[in-house]
Design a protein around this motif. Structure first.
Motif, PDB file in Angstrom:
ATOM      1  N   UNK A  63       0.843  -1.193   0.000  1.00 50.84           N
ATOM      2  CA  UNK A  63       0.000   0.000   0.000  1.00 50.84           C
ATOM      3  C   UNK A  63       0.880   1.246   0.000  1.00 50.84           C
ATOM      4  N   UNK A  64       0.356   2.314  -0.610  1.00 54.55           N
ATOM      5  CA  UNK A  64       1.052   3.590  -0.595  1.00 54.55           C
ATOM      6  C   UNK A  64       0.021   4.710  -0.594  1.00 54.55           C
ATOM      7  N   UNK A  65       0.367   5.792   0.080  1.00 56.28           N
ATOM      8  CA  UNK A  65      -0.515   6.957   0.143  1.00 56.28           C
ATOM      9  C   UNK A  65       0.288   8.171  -0.285  1.00 56.28           C
TER      10      UNK A  65
ATOM     11  N   UNK B 207      -5.522  13.604  -1.786  1.00 56.64           N
ATOM     12  CA  UNK B 207      -4.816  12.383  -1.410  1.00 56.64           C
ATOM     13  C   UNK B 207      -5.140  11.303  -2.431  1.00 56.64           C
ATOM     14  N   UNK B 208      -4.128  10.526  -2.802  1.00 54.56           N
ATOM     15  CA  UNK B 208      -4.335   9.329  -3.611  1.00 54.56           C
ATOM     16  C   UNK B 208      -3.731   8.166  -2.832  1.00 54.56           C
ATOM     17  N   UNK B 209      -4.563   7.184  -2.538  1.00 54.90           N
ATOM     18  CA  UNK B 209      -4.101   5.977  -1.859  1.00 54.90           C
ATOM     19  C   UNK B 209      -4.265   4.823  -2.828  1.00 54.90           C
ATOM     20  N   UNK B 210      -3.268   3.949  -2.876  1.00 58.44           N
ATOM     21  CA  UNK B 210      -3.380   2.800  -3.760  1.00 58.44           C
ATOM     22  C   UNK B 210      -2.764   1.574  -3.127  1.00 58.44           C
ATOM     23  N   UNK B 211      -3.297   0.429  -3.521  1.00 58.65           N
ATOM     24  CA  UNK B 211      -2.891  -0.826  -2.914  1.00 58.65           C
ATOM     25  C   UNK B 211      -2.858  -1.934  -3.953  1.00 58.65           C
ATOM     26  N   UNK B 212      -2.109  -2.951  -3.650  1.00 58.71           N
ATOM     27  CA  UNK B 212      -1.992  -4.128  -4.504  1.00 58.71           C
ATOM     28  C   UNK B 212      -3.094  -5.110  -4.146  1.00 58.71           C
ATOM     29  N   UNK B 213      -3.803  -5.596  -5.160  1.00 58.60           N
ATOM     30  CA  UNK B 213      -4.793  -6.642  -4.922  1.00 58.60           C
ATOM     31  C   UNK B 213      -4.577  -7.762  -5.934  1.00 58.60           C
ATOM     32  N   UNK B 214      -4.819  -8.964  -5.497  1.00 60.25           N
ATOM     33  CA  UNK B 214      -4.701 -10.161  -6.331  1.00 60.25           C
ATOM     34  C   UNK B 214      -3.323 -10.289  -6.976  1.00 60.25           C
ATOM     35  N   UNK B 215      -2.314  -9.825  -6.318  1.00 57.73           N
ATOM     36  CA  UNK B 215      -0.899  -9.948  -6.720  1.00 57.73           C
ATOM     37  C   UNK B 215      -0.512  -9.267  -8.020  1.00 57.73           C
ATOM     38  N   UNK B 216      -1.483  -8.814  -8.804  1.00 53.01           N
ATOM     39  CA  UNK B 216      -1.113  -8.237 -10.090  1.00 53.01           C
ATOM     40  C   UNK B 216      -1.884  -6.980 -10.458  1.00 53.01           C
ATOM     41  N   UNK B 217      -2.821  -6.571  -9.640  1.00 55.82           N
ATOM     42  CA  UNK B 217      -3.650  -5.410  -9.936  1.00 55.82           C
ATOM     43  C   UNK B 217      -3.444  -4.338  -8.869  1.00 55.82           C
ATOM     44  N   UNK B 218      -3.669  -3.109  -9.268  1.00 59.39           N
ATOM     45  CA  UNK B 218      -3.601  -1.990  -8.332  1.00 59.39           C
ATOM     46  C   UNK B 218      -4.967  -1.323  -8.274  1.00 59.39           C
ATOM     47  N   UNK B 219      -5.341  -0.936  -7.082  1.00 57.13           N
ATOM     48  CA  UNK B 219      -6.589  -0.240  -6.835  1.00 57.13           C
ATOM     49  C   UNK B 219      -6.233   1.098  -6.216  1.00 57.13           C
ATOM     50  N   UNK B 220      -6.778   2.180  -6.762  1.00 56.37           N
ATOM     51  CA  UNK B 220      -6.465   3.515  -6.257  1.00 56.37           C
ATOM     52  C   UNK B 220      -7.746   4.269  -5.947  1.00 56.37           C
TER      53      UNK B 220
ATOM     54  N   UNK C 272     -11.627  -1.452   2.351  1.00 55.89           N
ATOM     55  CA  UNK C 272     -12.889  -2.178   2.211  1.00 55.89           C
ATOM     56  C   UNK C 272     -13.140  -2.552   0.753  1.00 55.89           C
ATOM     57  N   UNK C 273     -12.818  -1.650  -0.164  1.00 54.60           N
ATOM     58  CA  UNK C 273     -12.986  -1.942  -1.581  1.00 54.60           C
ATOM     59  C   UNK C 273     -12.030  -3.043  -2.028  1.00 54.60           C
ATOM     60  N   UNK C 274     -10.791  -2.995  -1.565  1.00 60.62           N
ATOM     61  CA  UNK C 274      -9.801  -4.019  -1.920  1.00 60.62           C
ATOM     62  C   UNK C 274     -10.223  -5.387  -1.396  1.00 60.62           C
ATOM     63  N   UNK C 275     -10.732  -5.443  -0.188  1.00 61.79           N
ATOM     64  CA  UNK C 275     -11.179  -6.719   0.381  1.00 61.79           C
ATOM     65  C   UNK C 275     -12.343  -7.290  -0.417  1.00 61.79           C
ATOM     66  N   UNK C 276     -13.230  -6.426  -0.865  1.00 60.96           N
ATOM     67  CA  UNK C 276     -14.390  -6.865  -1.632  1.00 60.96           C
ATOM     68  C   UNK C 276     -13.996  -7.393  -3.018  1.00 60.96           C
ATOM     69  N   UNK C 277     -13.007  -6.768  -3.645  1.00 58.44           N
ATOM     70  CA  UNK C 277     -12.611  -7.137  -5.011  1.00 58.44           C
ATOM     71  C   UNK C 277     -11.565  -8.244  -5.083  1.00 58.44           C
ATOM     72  N   UNK C 278     -10.895  -8.522  -3.987  1.00 60.81           N
ATOM     73  CA  UNK C 278      -9.785  -9.482  -3.991  1.00 60.81           C
ATOM     74  C   UNK C 278     -10.184 -10.850  -4.561  1.00 60.81           C
ATOM     75  N   UNK C 279     -11.230 -11.447  -4.045  1.00 59.92           N
ATOM     76  CA  UNK C 279     -11.610 -12.796  -4.466  1.00 59.92           C
ATOM     77  C   UNK C 279     -12.070 -12.868  -5.922  1.00 59.92           C
ATOM     78  N   UNK C 280     -12.944 -11.957  -6.386  1.00 61.44           N
ATOM     79  CA  UNK C 280     -13.325 -12.028  -7.807  1.00 61.44           C
ATOM     80  C   UNK C 280     -12.147 -11.857  -8.758  1.00 61.44           C
ATOM     81  N   UNK C 281     -11.222 -10.979  -8.425  1.00 63.05           N
ATOM     82  CA  UNK C 281     -10.064 -10.769  -9.303  1.00 63.05           C
ATOM     83  C   UNK C 281      -9.118 -11.951  -9.251  1.00 63.05           C
ATOM     84  N   UNK C 282      -8.944 -12.550  -8.090  1.00 63.79           N
ATOM     85  CA  UNK C 282      -8.126 -13.768  -7.994  1.00 63.79           C
ATOM     86  C   UNK C 282      -8.716 -14.902  -8.827  1.00 63.79           C
ATOM     87  N   UNK C 283     -10.018 -15.036  -8.809  1.00 63.39           N
ATOM     88  CA  UNK C 283     -10.639 -16.120  -9.584  1.00 63.39           C
ATOM     89  C   UNK C 283     -10.451 -15.891 -11.086  1.00 63.39           C
ATOM     90  N   UNK C 284     -10.472 -14.655 -11.528  1.00 65.31           N
ATOM     91  CA  UNK C 284     -10.229 -14.366 -12.943  1.00 65.31           C
ATOM     92  C   UNK C 284      -8.784 -14.657 -13.310  1.00 65.31           C
TER      93      UNK C 284
END
Length: 124
Positions: free
Chosen positions: A67-69, A76-89, A107-119
């Motif tokens: 994560x980085x802010x 402010x722009x905050x962004x984090x790594x999700x599903x090992x290959x995607x970034x969410x900002x 909260x958004x990253x936690x919600x999107x993690x599983x669907x993106x991992x499955x893809x």
């Protein structure tokens, strides 16, 4: 399967109380989805490319970066790594508390993690 309309709807849910933009893009900067107000000076796809470049530079210094802010002059722009290959900002105006931006990002990253991992597993 993650549908574009559903993804845009989910990203748009955090755009309240000072948060005015959310992006999902890969580590190369390819924008997959954006919801928010377009800046008159910088397009969303350019912003995602810039953020991916910043991420790469930060990742070289810290191998376990998740994560980085960025606290900027106008917000402010905050962004984090999700599903090992995607970034969410998530972007907010300067009046929004950094903690609120970070909470929405998590909260958004936690919600999107599983669907993106499955893809990403489907594509292997």
């Amino acid at each position: 399967m993650l549908k574009q309309k559903a993804l845009v709807d989910v990203l748009g849910q955090v755009n309240t109380n000072g948060v005015d933009g959310s992006w999902l893009f890969n580590k190369e900067g390819l924008l997959l989805a954006f919801v928010g107000t377009q800046s008159k000076t910088v397009a969303a796809n350019v912003s995602s490319a810039l953020l991916a470049s910043v991420w790469t530079a930060l990742e070289r210094r810290a191998n376990d970066l998740t994560e980085s802010i960025l606290v900027l002059e106008d917000g402010v722009i905050a962004f984090t790594l999700i599903a090992r290959s995607m970034l969410l900002a998530v972007r907010s105006n300067k009046k929004t508390e950094v903690g609120m931006v970070r909470a929405k990002l998590h909260s958004l990253a936690a919600y999107l993690e599983q669907p993106i991992l499955s893809i990403s597993h489907d594509q292997l």
